[in-house]
Enzyme design. Sequence first.
Site, PDB file in Angstrom:
ATOM      1  CE  LYS A  55     -32.403  -6.450   4.604  1.00 60.45           C
ATOM      2  NZ  LYS A  55     -33.357  -6.005   3.388  1.00 60.45           N
ATOM      3  CD  GLU A  87     -26.230 -19.127  -2.999  1.00 61.64           C
ATOM      4  OE1 GLU A  87     -26.998 -18.684  -2.738  1.00 61.64           O
ATOM      5  OE2 GLU A  87     -27.114 -19.524  -3.963  1.00 61.64           O
ATOM      6  N   GLY A 120     -31.146  -5.628  -0.966  1.00 58.27           N
ATOM      7  CA  GLY A 120     -30.257  -5.152  -1.048  1.00 58.27           C
ATOM      8  C   GLY A 120     -29.493  -5.016  -2.030  1.00 58.27           C
ATOM      9  NE  ARG A 121     -34.517  -4.945  -6.643  1.00 58.83           N
ATOM     10  CZ  ARG A 121     -35.263  -5.022  -5.254  1.00 58.83           C
ATOM     11  NH1 ARG A 121     -34.607  -7.198  -5.008  1.00 58.83           N
ATOM     12  NH2 ARG A 121     -36.319  -5.224  -5.160  1.00 58.83           N
ATOM     13  CD  GLU A 160     -33.086  -9.418  -6.862  1.00 61.91           C
ATOM     14  OE1 GLU A 160     -32.661 -10.535  -7.128  1.00 61.91           O
ATOM     15  OE2 GLU A 160     -32.984  -8.176  -5.686  1.00 61.91           O
ATOM     16  CG  HIS A 180     -14.771  -4.672 -32.894  1.00 60.98           C
ATOM     17  ND1 HIS A 180     -14.362  -4.484 -34.011  1.00 60.98           N
ATOM     18  CD2 HIS A 180     -15.161  -4.110 -31.904  1.00 60.98           C
ATOM     19  CE1 HIS A 180     -14.098  -3.393 -34.190  1.00 60.98           C
ATOM     20  NE2 HIS A 180     -14.451  -2.301 -33.033  1.00 60.98           N
ATOM     21  CE  LYS A 231     -31.970 -15.839  -1.006  1.00 57.16           C
ATOM     22  NZ  LYS A 231     -31.610 -14.639  -0.313  1.00 57.16           N
TER      23      LYS A 231
END
Length: 545
Positions: A213, A219, A274-275, A360, A391, A511
């Site tokens: 965005k 990263e 973003g999410r 978030e 399990h 960040k």
Amino acid sequence: MSIDTALTTPLTKLAAWKALEDHFKKISKQHLRDLFANDPDRGTRLTAEAEGIYLDYSKHRITDETLKLLLQLAEESGLKARLDAMFSGEKINITEKRAVLHVALRAPKGEKIVVDGEDVVPAVHEVLDRMAAFSERIRSGEWKGHTGKPIKNVINIGIGGSDLGPVMAYEALRHYSRRDMTFRFVSNVDGTDFAEATHDLDAEETLFIISSKTFTTLETMTNAHTARDWALKKLGDAKAVAKHFVAVSTNAEEVTKFGIDTANMFGFWDWVGGRYSMDSAIGLSTMLAVGPDNFKKLLAGFHSIDEHFRTAPFEKNLPVLMGLLSVWYNDFFDAQTVAVLPYDQYLKRFPAYLQQLTMESNGKHVTLSGEHVTYETGPIFWGEPGTNGQHSFYQLIHQGTKLIPCDFIGFAKTLNPLGNHHDLLMANVFAQTEALAFGKTAEEVKAEGTPDWLVPHRVFEGNRPTNTILMEELTPEALGKLVALYEHSVFTQGAIWQIDSFDQWGVELGKVLAKRIIGELEGPASGKHDSSTNTLIARYKKQRG
Ligand code: G6Q
């Protein structure tokens, strides 16, 4: 009630909240065994269905009175006004002064949603049409790489909201995806992620989608530059960037600086968090994988639940019911976590996706007006697909000391009919929710011939609450519905807690801090941190050599 009126009264002072506190004392010890025994219709009555999603919430530690009070809480919290404010483009993300309009991303052509005096729906469709045209060119082989070969590999580079949705959707819809193409996702700044994603690929046939965005995320930009070096080393010509790199971003300036022509940029807007962006241009990799028609079906699924959330009365409103039940456990039973357990291998990344969406959004410690909350907000989400989890960690859910409400998600039809696999899978869904609710008493254990000393170990207390979400089949449309269901459940919870579910200041700090230390790893150490951080930096530099 208006938003302002709702927000001038602290949550814990609302009449419904106080009534719930009293009510909790009365019913917290009641067992699901008794609730079911005294109400033969409970398993059909405490259910809701909309748009092909069947929600069984009968195995919750609630009575009709609980539901009545939770619904009253929704009213008193001004949920309806907040919901209307979101749909009408008001700037409900108050700390970033932004509208919150992921619902506009799936609004059909012709609908009108106005932000700052402008109807945003036409722009949404213009981008969707460009994405579709581009996808067709790639999928048909018409778009050629720099050396004339068609694109066979697509790598999405992005992180957080620009990664988790695309990965989840690709895995979830793999059945509908182009099997002759390879799709990979690079997010981590750990070079291993990039190296492993590309080691067996031919650069001549590879397209990178740089999804960011802001187009400034450390990263993503590090991986994007590494990708450009990798591609240019193999293709030997800077002109190759135009054929092997496209961008998804809101930042045309940075995209141009990177060397991507804005003709190959797909935009979105600051009102898409973003999410909440997997259905924006951030979903380009999804569209490339499953094709524009399936992507449209995904959007239609989202939209049908948007409409349900917007118009259905709260007592029949699936996201509202799920959100309220989550508040009930989080705030009254002190449950710390929620387990999401999809019984579908294709949904293996769904819990990770939901972790970001929920945590978030609702991991906030102050209210909209900046007061420290005096109650618990967002629970921790976690999970794994069933039956694998059975399990491993289900032991703790069944017999541990913590109360963990669980969401079981299953489909009536499988996309891969193989013998009786699907019946076995679904038998486990029903068996688990039954066992969690009703458990096994000492008498029942003894009756099985268990020696006395072993009986306590084999007792299941039960009274563990669950949602069961049943749908017909995992289609693109169903996936859209499922994601929208959780998005709006998160919204409901955030509205009750009076928090801003759409900012993420906690992410911003990391960040900034990392950038400061990078300089010290590459140059002289400052020695200005605490003694632990100073020592760790020094040790790292020494061992690294
Ligand atoms: C999501 C968050 C965060 C964001 C990433 C990537 O709601 O804001 O996860 O999506 O930090 O940001 P960019 O898309 O700007 O690279």
